[in-house]
Design a protein around this motif. Sequence first.
Motif, PDB file in Angstrom:
ATOM      1  N   ARG A 180       1.226  13.434   0.653  1.00 45.72           N
ATOM      2  CA  ARG A 180       2.058  13.291   1.855  1.00 45.72           C
ATOM      3  C   ARG A 180       1.247  12.651   2.982  1.00 45.72           C
ATOM      4  NH1 ARG A 180       6.647  15.323   3.454  1.00 45.72           N
ATOM      5  NH2 ARG A 180       6.754  16.737   1.693  1.00 45.72           N
ATOM      6  N   ASP A 181       0.019  13.125   3.194  1.00 45.07           N
ATOM      7  CA  ASP A 181      -0.842  12.572   4.249  1.00 45.07           C
ATOM      8  C   ASP A 181      -1.149  11.092   4.004  1.00 45.07           C
ATOM      9  OD1 ASP A 181      -0.918  15.013   5.553  1.00 45.07           O
ATOM     10  OD2 ASP A 181      -2.908  15.564   4.807  1.00 45.07           O
ATOM     11  N   ILE A 182      -1.450  10.751   2.761  1.00 38.73           N
ATOM     12  CA  ILE A 182      -1.778   9.364   2.431  1.00 38.73           C
ATOM     13  C   ILE A 182      -0.569   8.463   2.669  1.00 38.73           C
ATOM     14  CG2 ILE A 182      -2.328   7.803   0.517  1.00 38.73           C
ATOM     15  CD1 ILE A 182      -4.094  10.130  -0.618  1.00 38.73           C
ATOM     16  N   ILE A 183       0.597   8.884   2.209  1.00 37.88           N
ATOM     17  CA  ILE A 183       1.808   8.072   2.364  1.00 37.88           C
ATOM     18  C   ILE A 183       2.186   7.959   3.839  1.00 37.88           C
ATOM     19  CG2 ILE A 183       4.280   7.952   1.840  1.00 37.88           C
ATOM     20  CD1 ILE A 183       3.530   9.183  -0.943  1.00 37.88           C
ATOM     21  N   ASN A 235       0.157   8.036   6.338  1.00 36.71           N
ATOM     22  CA  ASN A 235      -0.822   7.120   6.927  1.00 36.71           C
ATOM     23  C   ASN A 235      -0.457   5.664   6.625  1.00 36.71           C
ATOM     24  OD1 ASN A 235      -3.353   6.459   8.257  1.00 36.71           O
ATOM     25  ND2 ASN A 235      -4.111   5.976   6.209  1.00 36.71           N
ATOM     26  N   GLU A 236      -0.069   5.404   5.391  1.00 38.52           N
ATOM     27  CA  GLU A 236       0.305   4.039   5.007  1.00 38.52           C
ATOM     28  C   GLU A 236       1.580   3.595   5.731  1.00 38.52           C
ATOM     29  OE1 GLU A 236      -1.734   2.179   3.660  1.00 38.52           O
ATOM     30  OE2 GLU A 236      -3.047   3.478   2.511  1.00 38.52           O
ATOM     31  N   ILE A 237       2.537   4.488   5.892  1.00 41.26           N
ATOM     32  CA  ILE A 237       3.763   4.154   6.637  1.00 41.26           C
ATOM     33  C   ILE A 237       3.413   3.895   8.102  1.00 41.26           C
ATOM     34  CG2 ILE A 237       5.977   5.067   7.473  1.00 41.26           C
ATOM     35  CD1 ILE A 237       6.301   6.389   4.693  1.00 41.26           C
ATOM     36  N   GLY A 238       2.470   4.664   8.648  1.00 39.85           N
ATOM     37  CA  GLY A 238       2.006   4.428  10.015  1.00 39.85           C
ATOM     38  C   GLY A 238       1.405   3.045  10.178  1.00 39.85           C
ATOM     39  N   ASN A 239       0.574   2.631   9.210  1.00 37.36           N
ATOM     40  CA  ASN A 239       0.002   1.282   9.245  1.00 37.36           C
ATOM     41  C   ASN A 239       1.104   0.228   9.187  1.00 37.36           C
ATOM     42  OD1 ASN A 239      -2.645   2.191   9.344  1.00 37.36           O
ATOM     43  ND2 ASN A 239      -2.884   2.156   7.130  1.00 37.36           N
ATOM     44  N   ASN A 240       2.111   0.486   8.357  1.00 35.42           N
ATOM     45  CA  ASN A 240       3.230  -0.440   8.238  1.00 35.42           C
ATOM     46  C   ASN A 240       3.979  -0.544   9.562  1.00 35.42           C
ATOM     47  OD1 ASN A 240       6.299  -0.954   7.301  1.00 35.42           O
ATOM     48  ND2 ASN A 240       4.878  -1.866   5.824  1.00 35.42           N
ATOM     49  N   LEU A 241       4.178   0.579  10.229  1.00 35.55           N
ATOM     50  CA  LEU A 241       4.837   0.564  11.541  1.00 35.55           C
ATOM     51  C   LEU A 241       4.015  -0.227  12.561  1.00 35.55           C
ATOM     52  CD1 LEU A 241       6.201   4.208  11.880  1.00 35.55           C
ATOM     53  CD2 LEU A 241       7.536   2.105  11.723  1.00 35.55           C
ATOM     54  N   PHE A 242       2.701  -0.105  12.466  1.00 35.89           N
ATOM     55  CA  PHE A 242       1.829  -0.852  13.358  1.00 35.89           C
ATOM     56  C   PHE A 242       2.065  -2.356  13.205  1.00 35.89           C
ATOM     57  CE2 PHE A 242      -2.026  -3.225  14.246  1.00 35.89           C
ATOM     58  CZ  PHE A 242      -2.416  -2.723  15.485  1.00 35.89           C
ATOM     59  N   TYR A 243       2.069  -2.836  11.965  1.00 32.96           N
ATOM     60  CA  TYR A 243       2.243  -4.272  11.747  1.00 32.96           C
ATOM     61  C   TYR A 243       3.683  -4.720  11.987  1.00 32.96           C
ATOM     62  CZ  TYR A 243      -2.553  -4.511  10.350  1.00 32.96           C
ATOM     63  OH  TYR A 243      -3.910  -4.455  10.370  1.00 32.96           O
ATOM     64  N   LEU A 244       4.640  -3.866  11.731  1.00 34.56           N
ATOM     65  CA  LEU A 244       6.026  -4.187  12.078  1.00 34.56           C
ATOM     66  C   LEU A 244       6.168  -4.339  13.592  1.00 34.56           C
ATOM     67  CD1 LEU A 244       8.983  -4.570  11.209  1.00 34.56           C
ATOM     68  CD2 LEU A 244       9.254  -2.101  11.446  1.00 34.56           C
ATOM     69  N   THR A 245       5.541  -3.441  14.326  1.00 30.20           N
ATOM     70  CA  THR A 245       5.562  -3.514  15.789  1.00 30.20           C
ATOM     71  C   THR A 245       4.810  -4.747  16.277  1.00 30.20           C
ATOM     72  OG1 THR A 245       5.686  -1.104  15.887  1.00 30.20           O
ATOM     73  CG2 THR A 245       5.050  -2.227  17.902  1.00 30.20           C
ATOM     74  N   SER A 246       3.710  -5.085  15.614  1.00 33.11           N
ATOM     75  CA  SER A 246       2.979  -6.311  15.960  1.00 33.11           C
ATOM     76  C   SER A 246       3.855  -7.532  15.767  1.00 33.11           C
ATOM     77  CB  SER A 246       1.728  -6.447  15.085  1.00 33.11           C
ATOM     78  OG  SER A 246       0.846  -5.381  15.308  1.00 33.11           O
ATOM     79  N   LEU A 247       4.631  -7.536  14.703  1.00 29.66           N
ATOM     80  CA  LEU A 247       5.549  -8.640  14.457  1.00 29.66           C
ATOM     81  C   LEU A 247       6.591  -8.725  15.574  1.00 29.66           C
ATOM     82  CD1 LEU A 247       6.488 -10.906  12.559  1.00 29.66           C
ATOM     83  CD2 LEU A 247       7.856  -9.183  11.352  1.00 29.66           C
ATOM     84  N   CYS A 248       7.109  -7.573  15.975  1.00 36.06           N
ATOM     85  CA  CYS A 248       8.048  -7.555  17.105  1.00 36.06           C
ATOM     86  C   CYS A 248       7.393  -8.128  18.359  1.00 36.06           C
ATOM     87  CB  CYS A 248       8.529  -6.133  17.382  1.00 36.06           C
ATOM     88  SG  CYS A 248       9.637  -5.465  16.137  1.00 36.06           S
ATOM     89  N   ARG A 253       0.827  -1.211   0.000  1.00 31.70           N
ATOM     90  CA  ARG A 253       0.000   0.000   0.000  1.00 31.70           C
ATOM     91  C   ARG A 253       0.864   1.265   0.000  1.00 31.70           C
ATOM     92  NH1 ARG A 253      -5.429  -0.482   0.753  1.00 31.70           N
ATOM     93  NH2 ARG A 253      -5.526   1.578   1.720  1.00 31.70           N
ATOM     94  N   ILE A 254       2.019   1.213   0.654  1.00 33.61           N
ATOM     95  CA  ILE A 254       2.958   2.340   0.593  1.00 33.61           C
ATOM     96  C   ILE A 254       3.420   2.520  -0.848  1.00 33.61           C
ATOM     97  CG2 ILE A 254       5.256   3.174   1.255  1.00 33.61           C
ATOM     98  CD1 ILE A 254       4.853   1.677   3.939  1.00 33.61           C
ATOM     99  N   ASN A 255       3.840   1.422  -1.457  1.00 34.57           N
ATOM    100  CA  ASN A 255       4.304   1.478  -2.842  1.00 34.57           C
ATOM    101  C   ASN A 255       3.213   2.010  -3.766  1.00 34.57           C
ATOM    102  OD1 ASN A 255       6.735   0.419  -1.976  1.00 34.57           O
ATOM    103  ND2 ASN A 255       6.249  -1.668  -2.617  1.00 34.57           N
ATOM    104  N   ARG A 256       1.987   1.554  -3.558  1.00 39.34           N
ATOM    105  CA  ARG A 256       0.866   1.992  -4.385  1.00 39.34           C
ATOM    106  C   ARG A 256       0.590   3.478  -4.186  1.00 39.34           C
ATOM    107  NH1 ARG A 256      -1.699   2.150  -8.847  1.00 39.34           N
ATOM    108  NH2 ARG A 256      -3.955   2.153  -8.735  1.00 39.34           N
ATOM    109  N   ILE A 274       2.710   5.793  -3.349  1.00 38.28           N
ATOM    110  CA  ILE A 274       3.777   6.539  -4.027  1.00 38.28           C
ATOM    111  C   ILE A 274       3.541   6.522  -5.535  1.00 38.28           C
ATOM    112  CG2 ILE A 274       6.250   6.594  -4.541  1.00 38.28           C
ATOM    113  CD1 ILE A 274       6.658   5.466  -1.647  1.00 38.28           C
ATOM    114  N   ALA A 275       3.196   5.359  -6.065  1.00 36.78           N
ATOM    115  CA  ALA A 275       2.924   5.259  -7.504  1.00 36.78           C
ATOM    116  C   ALA A 275       1.768   6.175  -7.907  1.00 36.78           C
ATOM    117  CB  ALA A 275       2.623   3.810  -7.883  1.00 36.78           C
ATOM    118  N   LYS A 276       0.729   6.241  -7.073  1.00 35.65           N
ATOM    119  CA  LYS A 276      -0.414   7.099  -7.391  1.00 35.65           C
ATOM    120  C   LYS A 276      -0.054   8.577  -7.314  1.00 35.65           C
ATOM    121  CE  LYS A 276      -4.653   5.556  -6.622  1.00 35.65           C
ATOM    122  NZ  LYS A 276      -5.871   5.124  -5.957  1.00 35.65           N
ATOM    123  N   SER A 277       0.890   8.939  -6.442  1.00 33.70           N
ATOM    124  CA  SER A 277       1.312  10.344  -6.395  1.00 33.70           C
ATOM    125  C   SER A 277       2.047  10.715  -7.683  1.00 33.70           C
ATOM    126  CB  SER A 277       2.173  10.615  -5.162  1.00 33.70           C
ATOM    127  OG  SER A 277       3.426   9.976  -5.267  1.00 33.70           O
TER     128      SER A 277
END
Length: 133
Positions: free
Chosen positions: A88-91, A93-106, A36-39, A41-44
């Motif tokens: 910027r806001d969308i990206i 937000n997506e990085i925040g979601n990624n951090l959430f799941y990275l932290t969940s993995l930890c 979703r981060i990649n997407r 960025i591609a959409k921007s």
Amino acid sequence: MKDIIFDDFQNTVNESLIRHKSILDIITKLQESNARINRAIAKSITNCGCIEVCAKKQDALENINEDIESLKSHMSTQIKGKLCNKCRDIIQNEIGNNLFYLTSLCNVLDLNLYDILLKEYDKIDTLGKYSLR
């Protein structure tokens, strides 16, 4: 103080993760959030147009004969323009979601996110420009 923020974030993530507790759920959600981060960025680039990719072969290694420091000035991000506020806001937000799941993995692997950050920082700080990432 910063370790408290990281630990607090990690504890909060642990408390709020309810539906995707399984390691398989977490790693697939992490992968999805990365996509979703990649997407975003591609959409921007393709939808908004606030940034452009001007990609070509980076031939810096062929032209550098002096030292590694001069390599930095020859390398490019290949991005032209700046993110608009909406993209910027969308990206972010997506990085925040990624951090959430990275932290969940930890959390599920009983790893401390702050300790990982410190270890990586120490590696970069020790190797400096010679880490060549």
